[in-house]
Structure formats: structure tokens, C-alpha cells
Design an enzyme around this catalytic site. Structure first.
Site, PDB file in Angstrom:
ATOM      1  CE  LYS A  22      -6.935  15.698 -39.257  1.00 20.52           C
ATOM      2  NZ  LYS A  22      -7.110  14.998 -37.758  1.00 20.52           N
ATOM      3  CG  ASN A  23      -8.036  18.949 -36.674  1.00 24.56           C
ATOM      4  OD1 ASN A  23      -8.101  17.456 -36.889  1.00 24.56           O
ATOM      5  ND2 ASN A  23      -6.836  19.238 -36.145  1.00 24.56           N
ATOM      6  NE  ARG A  92      -5.273  13.260 -27.996  1.00 26.14           N
ATOM      7  CZ  ARG A  92      -5.251  12.977 -26.596  1.00 26.14           C
ATOM      8  NH1 ARG A  92      -4.856  11.763 -26.366  1.00 26.14           N
ATOM      9  NH2 ARG A  92      -5.304  13.749 -25.737  1.00 26.14           N
ATOM     10  CB  CYS A 116      -1.018  11.363 -34.929  1.00 27.79           C
ATOM     11  SG  CYS A 116      -1.427  11.608 -36.472  1.00 27.79           S
ATOM     12  NE  ARG A 121      -2.036  13.323 -29.634  1.00 24.40           N
ATOM     13  CZ  ARG A 121      -2.676  13.629 -30.932  1.00 24.40           C
ATOM     14  NH1 ARG A 121      -2.512  12.654 -31.714  1.00 24.40           N
ATOM     15  NH2 ARG A 121      -3.118  14.571 -30.946  1.00 24.40           N
ATOM     16  N   PRO A 122      -1.771  12.147 -23.399  1.00 27.24           N
ATOM     17  CG  PRO A 122      -1.115  13.559 -21.213  1.00 27.24           C
ATOM     18  CD  PRO A 122      -0.949  13.058 -22.868  1.00 27.24           C
ATOM     19  CB  ILE A 123      -7.469  11.176 -22.074  1.00 22.16           C
ATOM     20  CG1 ILE A 123      -7.200   9.808 -21.201  1.00 22.16           C
ATOM     21  CG2 ILE A 123      -6.875  10.924 -23.500  1.00 22.16           C
ATOM     22  CD1 ILE A 123      -8.439   9.233 -21.568  1.00 22.16           C
ATOM     23  CG  ASP A 124      -3.848  14.970 -17.890  1.00 17.64           C
ATOM     24  OD1 ASP A 124      -3.598  14.570 -19.149  1.00 17.64           O
ATOM     25  OD2 ASP A 124      -3.308  15.627 -17.359  1.00 17.64           O
ATOM     26  CG  LEU A 125      -5.800  18.405 -19.708  1.00 16.81           C
ATOM     27  CD1 LEU A 125      -5.014  19.342 -20.853  1.00 16.81           C
ATOM     28  CD2 LEU A 125      -5.358  19.074 -18.333  1.00 16.81           C
ATOM     29  CG  ASP A 304      -1.403  19.647 -36.902  1.00 18.38           C
ATOM     30  OD1 ASP A 304      -0.791  19.015 -35.754  1.00 18.38           O
ATOM     31  OD2 ASP A 304      -2.975  19.560 -36.649  1.00 18.38           O
ATOM     32  CB  ILE A 326       2.545  21.294 -28.882  1.00 18.52           C
ATOM     33  CG1 ILE A 326       2.686  22.861 -28.742  1.00 18.52           C
ATOM     34  CG2 ILE A 326       1.214  20.911 -28.457  1.00 18.52           C
ATOM     35  CD1 ILE A 326       1.899  23.375 -29.769  1.00 18.52           C
ATOM     36  NE  ARG A 397      -5.507   9.616 -38.854  1.00 10.89           N
ATOM     37  CZ  ARG A 397      -4.718  10.222 -37.839  1.00 10.89           C
ATOM     38  NH1 ARG A 397      -3.449   9.789 -37.831  1.00 10.89           N
ATOM     39  NH2 ARG A 397      -5.133  10.994 -37.082  1.00 10.89           N
TER      40      ARG A 397
HETATM   41  C1  UD1 Z   1      -5.471  18.871 -31.879  1.00  6.42           C
HETATM   42  C2  UD1 Z   1      -5.771  18.603 -33.390  1.00  6.42           C
HETATM   43  C3  UD1 Z   1      -4.042  18.066 -33.687  1.00  6.42           C
HETATM   44  C4  UD1 Z   1      -2.757  19.324 -33.289  1.00  6.42           C
HETATM   45  C5  UD1 Z   1      -3.539  19.581 -31.763  1.00  6.42           C
HETATM   46  C6  UD1 Z   1      -2.356  20.722 -31.378  1.00  6.42           C
HETATM   47  C7  UD1 Z   1      -7.429  17.704 -33.493  1.00  6.42           C
HETATM   48  C8  UD1 Z   1      -8.336  16.227 -33.966  1.00  6.42           C
HETATM   49  N1  UD1 Z   1      -6.500  17.335 -33.598  1.00  6.42           N
HETATM   50  O1  UD1 Z   1      -5.103  17.681 -31.289  1.00  6.42           O
HETATM   51  O2  UD1 Z   1      -4.071  18.333 -34.980  1.00  6.42           O
HETATM   52  O3  UD1 Z   1      -1.917  18.932 -33.451  1.00  6.42           O
HETATM   53  O4  UD1 Z   1      -4.588  20.127 -31.399  1.00  6.42           O
HETATM   54  O5  UD1 Z   1      -2.812  21.964 -31.985  1.00  6.42           O
HETATM   55  O6  UD1 Z   1      -8.065  18.626 -33.414  1.00  6.42           O
HETATM   56  N2  UD1 Z   1      -2.506  17.190 -23.165  1.00  6.42           N
HETATM   57  C9  UD1 Z   1      -2.555  16.724 -22.074  1.00  6.42           C
HETATM   58  N3  UD1 Z   1      -3.599  15.976 -21.334  1.00  6.42           N
HETATM   59  C10 UD1 Z   1      -4.924  15.845 -22.277  1.00  6.42           C
HETATM   60  C11 UD1 Z   1      -4.831  16.383 -23.512  1.00  6.42           C
HETATM   61  C12 UD1 Z   1      -3.966  17.163 -23.909  1.00  6.42           C
HETATM   62  O7  UD1 Z   1      -1.641  16.702 -21.319  1.00  6.42           O
HETATM   63  O8  UD1 Z   1      -5.736  15.535 -21.468  1.00  6.42           O
HETATM   64  C13 UD1 Z   1      -1.427  17.770 -23.934  1.00  6.42           C
HETATM   65  C14 UD1 Z   1      -0.839  17.007 -25.089  1.00  6.42           C
HETATM   66  O9  UD1 Z   1      -0.148  15.776 -24.661  1.00  6.42           O
HETATM   67  C15 UD1 Z   1      -0.170  17.993 -25.772  1.00  6.42           C
HETATM   68  C16 UD1 Z   1      -0.793  19.602 -25.323  1.00  6.42           C
HETATM   69  O10 UD1 Z   1      -1.792  18.888 -24.099  1.00  6.42           O
HETATM   70  O11 UD1 Z   1       1.058  17.992 -25.200  1.00  6.42           O
HETATM   71  C17 UD1 Z   1      -1.928  19.729 -26.634  1.00  6.42           C
HETATM   72  O12 UD1 Z   1      -2.814  18.870 -27.188  1.00  6.42           O
HETATM   73  P1  UD1 Z   1      -4.135  19.194 -27.692  1.00  6.42           P
HETATM   74  O13 UD1 Z   1      -4.328  20.569 -27.836  1.00  6.42           O
HETATM   75  O14 UD1 Z   1      -5.076  18.398 -26.567  1.00  6.42           O
HETATM   76  O15 UD1 Z   1      -4.272  18.313 -28.928  1.00  6.42           O
HETATM   77  P2  UD1 Z   1      -5.481  17.511 -29.428  1.00  6.42           P
HETATM   78  O16 UD1 Z   1      -6.473  18.354 -29.172  1.00  6.42           O
HETATM   79  O17 UD1 Z   1      -5.216  16.291 -29.325  1.00  6.42           O
END
Ligand code: UD1
Length: 417
Positions: A22-23, A92, A116, A121-125, A304, A326, A397
């Protein structure tokens, strides 16, 4: 609303095939939008998250032709620069579409992505990465607006390892001017798999699968055909299914190398596994040992797979400590397992102590999110009596026609519409 009705206690036997990841599929659909030529994605899982991302790609102007476990995508042109609000709210990973639209059109706007509910789940990065590549970011009318006449290569250090963040910057940098260097990048197997395919289409990506990825920008990329790697999370989930409910189950079309940390721990729990190149044979465990696990970015133990592993150790003799640093909401579903008879104490949102073994009882429950949802379904398969699992959109999903595949192994599970 459809739900699953499960009668627990059946011994399962037979073979089950793992679907495409899926991912990986979600990111491949986004990457297809970089090219005006046709991309064919094979081994595509038929799941709701893929339906949503394809609807979003179509809404942006891509032509989509679906077949059985395959899709053709061609984005000759992009017709819109605003990501669908309704669809982005469900997924997401929708944020991954922003980069290709920005790279090709010079602007994109998007709402805050949904998905989920397992933490903040911020998007700052993502925003910081796009800014480094020269985009202006504004928050306007409940939308982020990003604009850049021409994206420029940049050095981007991730203060926190992010899977989709790494993929988003890698994809976007393909069409940027000059070189991009991603440092402290994620190394999940879906990342080198996508990079390898992008390179076959003319991209210049080096080092994917290591913490430093270099991308030399190119003017455009060609079309092509890619086959998705097997879903490692589905693989691990089926290993736990077999340990809890086997019999003997052969898991076909998987890559055990992608779940090494998980396999080491599952063997510590006493589960018997025979490994072949693309197959795992797993026997039901008579006695399960307690195991302590901390989740980690790849190649560590995948977050996961924490929910089904937590369920497994409710059946262990003794106490297991689970630490999932995480996401802060990943252990909240343990309340529902407790309502079925488990004995799990949350020390804080990231840490649980699981005291076992406990006999689970069937009851009516609802899936809070994708990975907790499949775990509750597995809990229903070992519980005494009948379990009703509601909100199964969350399970659909990520797991293709799961009830039909489990029925073939002998499970008593029905989808009630
Ligand atoms: C992906 C996977 C999800 C898996 C996760 C961790 C997909 C679609 N989903 O989610 O199944 O559980 O990796 O292996 O591929 N973070 C920030 N700022 C950001 C982005 C992330 O602080 O802008 C934090 C998140 O809150 C979390 C950590 O970084 O604590 C890791 O998240 P991330 O690896 O980004 O997860 P996803 O890519 O969303």
C-alpha cells in the site's frame, strides 16, 4: 454501515498471498504525475486508500485506467492546482501529490491532510522542505498555498526521520533545477524501490535506501512499467495471524528481508517459522514467550506491526513491555483489547505493559484506525464467542478483501452489508 461478524476459535490452515505494498503504491501514483507519459503500476492492491489517491489524481487531470491489480496513469497535463478537500481529508498520504503538481505547475494548494488518528501528525517537515526548494508557503482560507516559478535543488536535513517526507522531497526534487541532498532520510524499502523505477524513467537519484539521498534534477521523465514490492506490513500481520490461529499457514509472495527486526522478535516469542526466498511457513504457537519491543524506523521494528504484536503478547505467559515512540496515539486501541479481556496497562501514551496470558471474549467493537482495525479483527478470531467489528472502512483502506482471504484459511468471518 458494513461490519464484520467473526466467530472466534477456528484453527486456520492453508496458503495466503501477500498483495502489493500500500505505502509503495500511494507514492507511485504521485510519482506518475511527474511525467506526461503513461505509467503502468502492477501488483496494485485493491484497497480503499488506493481508490482515494487515484480519484485525487483523476481530479487533477490524470487519465486513469484500472485493471485487475494494475493501473495505467497518464497525466499529459495537470488541470487543477488545488487538491480535493473531500479526498485529502480521508488520506494523510494525499500530501505526496503536492510536490509533482508544484513542480509541474509552479503552484499547488491543499488542505491539512487527514488519515489515521494515531497522533498529532504534523506536516512541518514537508513545508520546510518545499520552502528550502524555493517555494513560498501561505496559509489561506483553510488551505496551504505553495508557489515557486521554478523549484531549485537544496540541501534538506530532516530533524526527524519521516517516510512520506523523504519520499515527497525525493519525488519533487526530480524536476527541480540543480542538485538536492536529503540528509537523515528514511530508508524504508519502498523508497529505493521507487527511486530505482524513477531512474529507469530518466530520473537521477543516488543513495535511496541510505540516510543520504542525492537527486540531480532533470527536465522531464518518461513513462514505464513498475511492479510494486510486496506489502511488508501485511506479511507481518499474517505471521501473527498464523502464530495465533494456525494450524500451519504458508505466506506467499513476500520478502522476509523487509521484516527482519520483526522476525527476530517473533522467534523470541517462540513462534516457529520456516523461511524460503519469497515465502514464510508459520505454525500456530502452543506457548508464547513474553517479549519486549521498541519500534524504530527501518530497518527497526515497524510501528505498523506494533498493534498486532501487542495482541500476540496478550497470549504470552508473563509480562511484555512495548514502547512505540513514533506516534503518540498508536497504543490507545489497547483499551478496546482490555474490554475484550486483555490486561494491558498504559504507563504513558508510548509505553504499555501487557500481562498475559488472557482469554479474550468476543464483543461489539469499532476500528479506530487501519493497523488497530486489523488487530481487532485478529482479536475476534481468537476470542471466545462472537465479535462484531464496525467501522471496517478503516480495515478496507489497507487490506484487500480480507474476509474472503481469511475464509479460504477456514476463518468464520462474514462481511455484513
Ligand atoms: C508512513 C507510513 C505509515 C507508518 C509511518 C512510520 C505511508 C503512507 N504511511 O507514515 O504507515 O506508520 O510511515 O513508519 O507511507 N513527523 C513530523 N513532521 C512531519 C512529518 C512527520 O513531526 O512533517 C513525525 C510524525 O508525527 C511521526 C514521525 O515523524 O512522529 C514519523 O512519521 P512519518 O515517517 O512521516 O510517517 P508517515 O510517512 O506519515
Amino acid at each position: 454501515m458494513p461490519y464484520f461478524e467473526i466467530t472466534g476459535g477456528k484453527k486456520l490452515n492453508g496458503e495466503i498471498e501477500v498483495k502489493g505494498a500500500k505505502n509503495a503504491a500511494l507514492k507511485a501514483v504521485a510519482a506518475a504525475l511527474l511525467s506526461s507519459e503513461k505509467w503502468i503500476i502492477k501488483n496494485l492492491p485493491q484497497i480503499e486508500d488506493i481508490n482515494r489517491i487515484l480519484e485525487m489524481a483523476e481530479d487533477l487531470g490524470a487519465k486513469i485506467k484500472r485493471g485487475n491489480n494494475k493501473v495505467e496513469i497518464q497525466a499529459k497535463s495537470i488541470k487543477k492546482t488545488r487538491l480535493s478537500e473531500k479526498l485529502a481529508g480521508k488520506l494523510r498520504a494525499s500530501i505526496i501529490l503536492a510536490g509533482p503538481v508544484l513542480a509541474r505547475m509552479g503552484k499547488v494548494s491543499m488542505p491539512y491532510p487527514g488519515g489515521c488518528v494515531i497522533g498529532k501528525r504534523p506536516i512541518d517537515l514537508f513545508l520546510a522542505g518545499f520552502q528550502k526548494m524555493g517555494a513560498k508557503v501561505k496559509w489561506q482560507d483553510d488551505h496551504f498555498s505553495l508557489s515557486a516559478r521554478k523549484l531549485k535543488g537544496a540541501k534538506i536535513f530532516f530533524p526527524k526521520i519521516s517516510v512520506t517526507g523523504t519520499e515527497a522531497m525525493m519525488i519533487t526534487a526530480v524536476l527541480a533545477e540543480g542538485e538536492t541532498i536529503l540528509e537523515n532520510a528514511a530508508m524504508e524499502p519502498e523508497i529505493p524501490a521507487l527511486a530505482e523505477f524513477l531512474n529507469r524513467c530518466g530520473a537521477k537519484i543516488f543513495g535511496a535506501g541510505t540516510p543520504t539521498i542525492r537527486i540531480k534534477g532533470v527536465k522531464g521523465i518518461r513513462g514505464g512499467q513498475m511492479k510494486l514490492i510486496p506489502d511488508r506490513i501485511e506479511t507481518g500481520t499474517f505471521v501473527i495471524l498464523a502464530a495465533l490461529c494456525g494450524g500451519k499457514i504458508k505466506i506467499r509472495n513476500c520478502n522476509p528481508d523487509h521484516i527482519r527486526a520483526f522476525l527476530v522478535n517473533i522467534q523470541k516469542a517462540g513462534v516457529r517459522i520456516e523461511e524460503k526466498k519469497n515465502e514464510l511457513v508459520v505454525w500456530g504457537a502452543e506457548k508464547i514467550n513474553p517479549v519486549n519491543v521498541t519500534t524504530h524506523e527501518y530497518p527497526g521494528f515497524a510501528t505498523d506491526l506494533q498493534p498486532p504484536f501487542t495482541l500476540l503478547v496478550t497470549q504470552a505467559r508473563g509480562t511484555s513491555q512495548i514502547h512505540d515512540p513514533i506516534f503518540e496515539g498508536r497504543l490507545l486501541f489497547t483499551d478496546i483489547l482490555n474490554s475484550m479481556g486483555a490486561n494491558i496497562v498504559l504507563n504513558d501514551p508510548h509505553r504499555a505493559a501487557i500481562h498475559g496470558p488472557t482469554r479474550l471474549r468476543g464483543r461489539k467493537i469499532a476500528s479506530p484506525d487501519l493497523r488497530a482495525g486489523i488487530t481487532l479483527l485478529l482479536a475476534g478470531l481468537i476470542a471466545k464467542g462472537k465479535t462484531v467489528v464496525e467501522n471496517i472502512y478503516q480495515i478496507d483502506r489497507g487490506y484487500e478483501k480480507i474476509e474472503e482471504r481469511l475464509q479460504k484459511l477456514g476463518a468464520d468471518i462474514k462481511r455484513i452489508m
